[in-house]
Design an enzyme around this catalytic site. Structure first.
Site, PDB file in Angstrom:
ATOM      1  N   ASN A   1       9.037   8.452   4.840  1.00  0.00           N
ATOM      2  CA  ASN A   1       8.097   9.175   4.036  1.00  0.00           C
ATOM      3  C   ASN A   1       7.470   9.881   5.216  1.00  0.00           C
ATOM      4  O   ASN A   1       6.841   9.466   6.122  1.00  0.00           O
ATOM      5  CB  ASN A   1       7.395   8.302   3.022  1.00  0.00           C
TER       6      ASN A   1
ATOM      7  N   CYS B   1      -0.326   3.519  10.349  1.00  0.00           N
ATOM      8  CA  CYS B   1       0.319   4.698   9.544  1.00  0.00           C
ATOM      9  C   CYS B   1       0.861   5.784  10.440  1.00  0.00           C
ATOM     10  O   CYS B   1       0.271   6.332  11.325  1.00  0.00           O
ATOM     11  CB  CYS B   1      -0.663   5.530   8.857  1.00  0.00           C
TER      12      CYS B   1
ATOM     13  N   LYS C   1      -2.950  -4.642   9.448  1.00  0.00           N
ATOM     14  CA  LYS C   1      -1.462  -4.139   9.273  1.00  0.00           C
ATOM     15  C   LYS C   1      -0.723  -3.261  10.409  1.00  0.00           C
ATOM     16  O   LYS C   1      -1.305  -2.482  11.252  1.00  0.00           O
ATOM     17  CB  LYS C   1      -1.353  -3.269   8.009  1.00  0.00           C
TER      18      LYS C   1
ATOM     19  N   GLY D   1       8.888  -5.346   4.402  1.00  0.00           N
ATOM     20  CA  GLY D   1       9.869  -4.302   5.186  1.00  0.00           C
ATOM     21  C   GLY D   1      11.168  -4.784   4.441  1.00  0.00           C
ATOM     22  O   GLY D   1      11.960  -5.542   4.857  1.00  0.00           O
ATOM     23  N   GLY D   2      11.410  -3.952   3.591  1.00  0.00           N
ATOM     24  CA  GLY D   2      12.631  -3.720   2.878  1.00  0.00           C
ATOM     25  C   GLY D   2      12.870  -4.984   1.808  1.00  0.00           C
ATOM     26  O   GLY D   2      14.137  -5.112   1.427  1.00  0.00           O
TER      27      GLY D   2
ATOM     28  N   ASN E   1       4.409  -2.142   8.829  1.00  0.00           N
ATOM     29  CA  ASN E   1       4.588  -0.838   8.404  1.00  0.00           C
ATOM     30  C   ASN E   1       5.920  -0.273   8.601  1.00  0.00           C
ATOM     31  O   ASN E   1       6.698  -0.723   9.032  1.00  0.00           O
ATOM     32  CB  ASN E   1       3.283  -0.273   8.800  1.00  0.00           C
ATOM     33  N   THR E   2       5.937   1.204   8.435  1.00  0.00           N
ATOM     34  CA  THR E   2       7.376   1.681   8.546  1.00  0.00           C
ATOM     35  C   THR E   2       7.849   2.030  10.011  1.00  0.00           C
ATOM     36  O   THR E   2       6.886   2.133  10.978  1.00  0.00           O
ATOM     37  CB  THR E   2       7.235   3.032   7.870  1.00  0.00           C
TER      38      THR E   2
ATOM     39  N   GLY F   1       7.335  -2.764  -1.527  1.00  0.00           N
ATOM     40  CA  GLY F   1       7.118  -1.261  -1.587  1.00  0.00           C
ATOM     41  C   GLY F   1       8.223  -0.530  -2.097  1.00  0.00           C
ATOM     42  O   GLY F   1       8.316  -0.388  -3.300  1.00  0.00           O
TER      43      GLY F   1
ATOM     44  N   SER G   1       0.815  -1.234   0.002  1.00  0.00           N
ATOM     45  CA  SER G   1      -0.071  -0.144  -0.005  1.00  0.00           C
ATOM     46  C   SER G   1       0.824   1.369   0.025  1.00  0.00           C
ATOM     47  O   SER G   1       1.883   1.231   0.676  1.00  0.00           O
ATOM     48  CB  SER G   1      -0.892   0.016   1.135  1.00  0.00           C
TER      49      SER G   1
END
Lengths: 241, 301
Positions: free
Chosen positions: B70, B130, B165, B243-244, B192-193, B265, B22
């Protein structure tokens, strides 16, 4: 499926103290105002590719003129003929071509993409009046001498102060944001149509990440995918009184 | 050539276990010039919020060593627009459609989940991770109690398989994962990040208006892999690992760690063909190892 091109570097030289020119073969021909995502080597470092506009192109060759400002462009500048380079596909929407007369206003590195536009306009019979503004060293002047109908150069100060916005012409500008804002204001006051090529930090270059979104009169727009060329009235809408 | 990558996730058949993450693939059309999205196992669309959002102001992306930060802030056209327009375009691409739903509040998530029942899609991915929203988002995923609560409430309204997520910024991601499973999640997506930061040393200020932003890319890969491994050991529901991931070897590592599918991603930004290369690499791996399906190596360690 599109095949990702494998470009061949024919030249990569410094044309001013922090400006380089790279001539590359084996790249699909883009349109004036479009850009490519360049990266040196085949690895993942630096992680992101760098958006570089097309300075000139023929069916055989594409020319990039870029400023070395950080890790990515420093690595690009170190490439030699035969080194691995990835450019992807031509991206973004270029300059809409006009008829009659055109005025091109370039500031700093902004003179680079306008050269390709000047050449294309001349090919289709449009008379071009080109203004190039620099802060120290000049570059691409010889190319403009040949491509432009008339050429005005200025080193230092504001190039937009020189421009007559009352001509019956279509105006195009590329350069630092304050220059574009000044051009947009003058064009608006004179009732002239002005297209500006915008700059923004990008990750993908294809419209996926939304990292380069800018507010416009039509809502958020992606500089990479919806631009980089926009009608100045849409981008600098907040300046309207 | 026999496809050895077919994968079924909560009853959803996919050509392969490689899914666009996403926020990195728009609603499926961003890389159309590079390759046919039908090659992918699935696409997770840009994260939605109930009424849409213009996203964050200021710098939004920043390169880091082996990755990027980001702070997009979920710029999106809203749930209704997706249900009416984007989902049909995504469906026409010929790949599994995963809808990522974020939210600023509990009511947002529930209403969003309800409205999405009208959408043509396969999986609902509940984004409680997020890091770039002022309200909501990751706040729901930081603790097991809030994560379980929102999972149960969205599960109660959605008709679709529900993947939650997760954020790696939670104190104990395994604990959050278990709580979501117990609350009815059909699967989990992680990670997620990671919350990161950058400083503009010339300007002497934080790069991002929100100060902190989300780190992705190869830099986070070993930590993400460890978390996917830990979670896969602790839950029974399928996991989409991410993740990466940037090549077929790293994708395979996540599958070996127990993931049923992988999401790719940031790697697509660096190499638009990354997912195609991963799919080809996994297929070749199955052939050379004599595996009739990639699922055979899942969770082998």
């Amino acid at each position: 499926m599109a095949v990702t091109p494998t470009p061949t570097i024919r030249e990569n030289t410094r044309i001013a103290h922090d400006i380089c020119r790279m001539r590359v073969e084996g790249v699909p021909r883009g349109e004036p105002g479009q850009f490519f995502m360049l990266r040196a080597g085949a690895g993942m470092e630096p992680f992101l590719s760098r958006p570089i506009s097309i300075c000139d192109a023929t069916a055989a060759e594409t020319v990039f003129v870029y400023r070395t400002v950080g890790r990515g462009t420093e690595r690009l500048s170190a490439l030699r003929c035969g080194d691995a380079l990835s450019v992807g596909l031509p991206l973004g929407n270029g300059f809409p071509l006009c008829a009659g007369e055109a005025v091109l206003i370039g500031g700093g590195l902004g003179v680079a993409p306008l050269l390709y536009l000047a050449k294309r306009l001349r090919q289709i019979g449009v008379y071009t009046c080109v203004y190039t503004g620099y802060n120290d060293e000049t570059f691409l002047q010889a190319e403009y001498e040949e491509a432009a109908g008339e050429l005005h150069a200025k080193n230092g100060g504001y190039i937009t102060d020189m421009v007559d916005f009352s001509r019956p012409a279509t105006y195009y500008a590329c350069g630092p944001a304050p220059m574009l804002r000044a051009a947009a204001r003058k064009a608006r006051e004179a009732g002239a149509r002005l297209y500006v090529s915008m700059e923004s930090r990008m990750a993908c270059g294809t419209g996926a990440c939304l990292g380069c979104s800018i507010p416009t009169a039509d809502g958020n727009r992606r500089v990479c995918k919806d631009g980089p060329v926009f009608d100045a009235a849409a981008v600098f809408f907040e300046d309207r009184v | 050539m026999k496809n050895r990558l077919e994968t079924t996730l909560c009853g959803v058949k996919m050509k392969n276990p490689v899914i666009a993450a996403s926020g990195t693939f728009g609603f499926g059309d961003a890389y159309a010039a590079y390759f046919d999205a039908a090659r992918l196992g699935g696409i997770a669309g840009k994260g939605l919020t109930l009424n849409g959002s213009l996203g964050n102001k200021g710098v939004r992306v920043w390169e880091t060593p082996a990755g990027m930060l980001n702070s997009i802030g979920l710029e999106n056209p809203g749930v209704r627009h997706f249900a009416e327009t984007e989902c049909h375009r995504m469906r026409a691409l010929g790949t599994a459609v995963i809808c990522n739903l974020g939210g600023h509040s509990e009511a947002d998530y529930i209403e969003g989940g309800r409205l999405l029942n009208d959408a043509d899609m396969d999986i609902l991915e509940l984004n409680i991770s997020c890091p770039n929203l002022k309200a909501g988002g990751m706040a729901f995923g930081m603790r097991a109690e809030t994560a379980a609560d929102i999972t149960a409430k969205v599960k109660a309204v959605t008709h679709f398989p529900l993947f939650v997520k997760l954020t790696p910024n939670a104190g104990d991601i395994v604990c959050v994962a278990r709580a979501c499973e117990d609350a009815g999640a059909d699967g989990l997506s992680l990670v997620n990040t990671f919350l990161g930061m950058a400083v503009d040393i010339q300007q002497r200020r934080a790069v991002f208006d929100n100060v902190y932003a989300g780190l992705s890319g190869p830099a986070i890969q070993p930590i993400a892999l460890r978390m996917v491994h830990q979670v896969c050991k602790a839950v029974r529901v399928p996991v989409m690992g991410m993740g990466g991931i940037c090549d077929w070897q790293s994708a395979l590592a996540f599958l070996m760690a127990g993931a049923s599918a992988v999401q790719v991603g940031a790697a697509t930004f660096a190499n638009p063909m990354a997912m195609c290369e991963i799919i080809e690499g996994l297929q070749r791996y199955c052939e050379s190892e004599g595996l009739s399906n990639i699922g055979a190596i899942r969770g082998c360690l």
